[in-house]
Design an enzyme around this catalytic site. Structure first.
Site, PDB file in Angstrom:
ATOM      1  N   SER A 181      25.100  29.641   9.075  1.00  0.00           N
ATOM      2  CA  SER A 181      25.721  29.529   7.750  1.00  0.00           C
ATOM      3  C   SER A 181      24.899  30.333   6.756  1.00  0.00           C
ATOM      4  O   SER A 181      24.741  31.537   6.922  1.00  0.00           O
ATOM      5  CB  SER A 181      25.846  28.050   7.345  1.00  0.00           C
ATOM      6  OG  SER A 181      26.553  27.929   6.130  1.00  0.00           O
ATOM      7  N   THR A 182      24.346  29.703   5.750  1.00  0.00           N
ATOM      8  CA  THR A 182      23.600  30.413   4.710  1.00  0.00           C
ATOM      9  C   THR A 182      22.468  31.223   5.317  1.00  0.00           C
ATOM     10  O   THR A 182      21.634  30.697   6.040  1.00  0.00           O
ATOM     11  CB  THR A 182      23.019  29.406   3.701  1.00  0.00           C
ATOM     12  OG1 THR A 182      24.048  28.535   3.263  1.00  0.00           O
ATOM     13  CG2 THR A 182      22.410  30.126   2.519  1.00  0.00           C
ATOM     14  N   HIS A 208      29.863  30.430   9.005  1.00  0.00           N
ATOM     15  CA  HIS A 208      30.644  29.944   7.874  1.00  0.00           C
ATOM     16  C   HIS A 208      30.944  31.100   6.924  1.00  0.00           C
ATOM     17  O   HIS A 208      30.036  31.655   6.295  1.00  0.00           O
ATOM     18  CB  HIS A 208      29.880  28.852   7.127  1.00  0.00           C
ATOM     19  CG  HIS A 208      29.600  27.638   7.957  1.00  0.00           C
ATOM     20  ND1 HIS A 208      28.661  26.694   7.599  1.00  0.00           N
ATOM     21  CD2 HIS A 208      30.138  27.206   9.129  1.00  0.00           C
ATOM     22  CE1 HIS A 208      28.635  25.736   8.512  1.00  0.00           C
ATOM     23  NE2 HIS A 208      29.517  26.026   9.454  1.00  0.00           N
ATOM     24  N   MET A 302      22.865  25.760   5.474  1.00  0.00           N
ATOM     25  CA  MET A 302      22.844  24.534   4.698  1.00  0.00           C
ATOM     26  C   MET A 302      23.696  23.485   5.403  1.00  0.00           C
ATOM     27  O   MET A 302      24.728  23.788   5.990  1.00  0.00           O
ATOM     28  CB  MET A 302      23.405  24.831   3.303  1.00  0.00           C
ATOM     29  CG  MET A 302      23.432  23.670   2.331  1.00  0.00           C
ATOM     30  SD  MET A 302      23.839  24.261   0.660  1.00  0.00           S
ATOM     31  CE  MET A 302      25.430  25.047   0.934  1.00  0.00           C
ATOM     32  N   ASP A 305      26.105  21.146  10.220  1.00  0.00           N
ATOM     33  CA  ASP A 305      27.143  21.525  11.176  1.00  0.00           C
ATOM     34  C   ASP A 305      26.516  22.017  12.476  1.00  0.00           C
ATOM     35  O   ASP A 305      25.636  22.872  12.474  1.00  0.00           O
ATOM     36  CB  ASP A 305      28.030  22.628  10.578  1.00  0.00           C
ATOM     37  CG  ASP A 305      29.229  22.955  11.454  1.00  0.00           C
ATOM     38  OD1 ASP A 305      29.634  22.087  12.258  1.00  0.00           O
ATOM     39  OD2 ASP A 305      29.778  24.058  11.319  1.00  0.00           O
TER      40      ASP A 305
END
Length: 361
Positions: A181-182, A208, A302, A305
């Site tokens: 993600s991030t 993401h 972040m 998940d």
């Protein structure tokens, strides 16, 4: 107080973003109208985080970001459009060193700002906690980490990383499942470019991202990786020598058709918070592939998940790798996997590609 610099050439956007953060009560805010003005504020104000518009007259957001990362490194969240051009520019910003991005609302900004508010506040708060090394920009740090860290760092003492055994006896139907993600795009660059053209497993990636971003992201990776990289937009047969990127704003599901493994695009399931969902990807794969033939990799991001599903994968005999706190932009997702004791090994981002090669050789 969190010192925030808002950079945007639109007076309305500056006003609306200012109101969002002023209502939070713990932000000290300054504003800049363009890149040159932003650099002056960064030098004098020393913000904890910057929101930076990409398209501005004069010095645009990418040029401004480049100068910030070189001269006054601090966390930057880009504010971009959801167009394909906006996606290309945002991906470039992430590789220059931006921590994250938020998408401008479509249509009338004043009508869409309420929908944007929770996301932008969450991402700016997260970014304010990120430490940016002064020595080099993020993309350069990731790309140079392999040689630099091996020369300067002692062997890792992280969980299971120092006693990993030889390659496992995987069957040809194995899969590598990667979640990020991030901070994920430059980290994925570092990992996926290490995989050779004859890598024996299909690699499926849930990063993401919005749907307008994953196509350009896939094409960019295809240009720099030895493996063929494609965005999954329809039912797709999984083959060795390929990397499959889940389409944004949907979920990717692994299934079997006539004895052949396929990846399918599924509407995002509201029971999962983030999309493409790492948890849903892993759980679907475990229904069709023996856990012992699956490798899960959870990288910077972040939230949590993928942590529960990969911890379950390891408990069922699968193998999992968590990115270390040392290199993760945000040690949320991999940190939660470690907390759940679900990581077979913990590796710096520059080591993950080598670990995958060694593991399935």
């Amino acid at each position: 107080m969190i010192r925030l610099l808002i950079v945007d050439d639109s007076a309305l956007m500056r006003k609306l973003l200012g109101q969002i953060f002023d209502n939070e009560g713990d932000f000290e805010i300054e504003f800049a109208r363009d890149g040159e003005e932003a650099l002056k504020h960064v030098q004098s104000f020393r913000p904890d985080v910057v929101t930076l518009d990409i398209q501005m007259p004069g010095m645009d957001g990418l040029a401004c970001l480049d100068q910030i990362m070189l001269e006054y490194p601090c966390p930057v969240v880009m504010v971009s459009s959801l167009t394909e051009e906006g996606a290309e520019e945002t991906l470039a910003a992430l590789n220059i060193g931006a921590v994250d991005y938020v998408a401008k609302p479509g249509g009338a900004i004043s009508l869409g700002i309420d929908e944007l508010a929770p996301s932008v506040v969450e991402k700016v708060r997260m970014a304010a906690a990120v430490r940016i090394r002064r020595s080099r920009r993020l993309a350069e740090r990731v790309r140079m980490a392999h040689s630099a860290l091996r020369l300067t760092s002692p062997p890792s003492s992280d969980q299971s990383s120092s006693n990993r055994g030889p390659a496992r006896n995987f069957r040809p139907t194995g899969l590598v499942l990667i979640g990020a993600s991030t901070g994920g795009p430059p980290a994925l660059d570092a990992v996926l470019t290490e995989l050779p053209a004859d890598f024996p497993f299909p690699v499926i990636v849930a990063q993401h991202m919005p749907s307008t971003f994953t196509g350009p992201f896939s094409r960019r990776l295809d240009n720099i990786c030895a493996l063929t990289v494609t965005e999954v937009t329809q039912q797709t047969k999984l083959e060795a020598g390929h990397i499959y990127i889940a389409k944004g704003d949907t979920d990717i599901v692994i299934s079997s058709r006539a004895g052949t493994l396929v990846a399918t695009v599924a509407p995002s399931d509201p029971s999962y918070r983030w999309h493409p969902s790492v948890d849903r990807m892993v759980r679907s794969a475990m229904k069709h592939v023996p856990p012992a033939d699956l490798v899960g990799v959870l990288m910077t991001g972040m939230g949590n998940d993928g942590a529960q599903s990969m911890a379950h994968l390891r408990a069922q005999g699968g193998y999992t790798i968590a990115e270390s706190e040392e290199t993760a932009v945000v040690w949320g997702m991999p940190g939660e996997l470690v907390r759940l004791r679900g990581a077979s090994e913990i590796r710096r981002v520059d080591e993950i590609g080598t670990s995958l090669r060694d593991l399935v050789r």
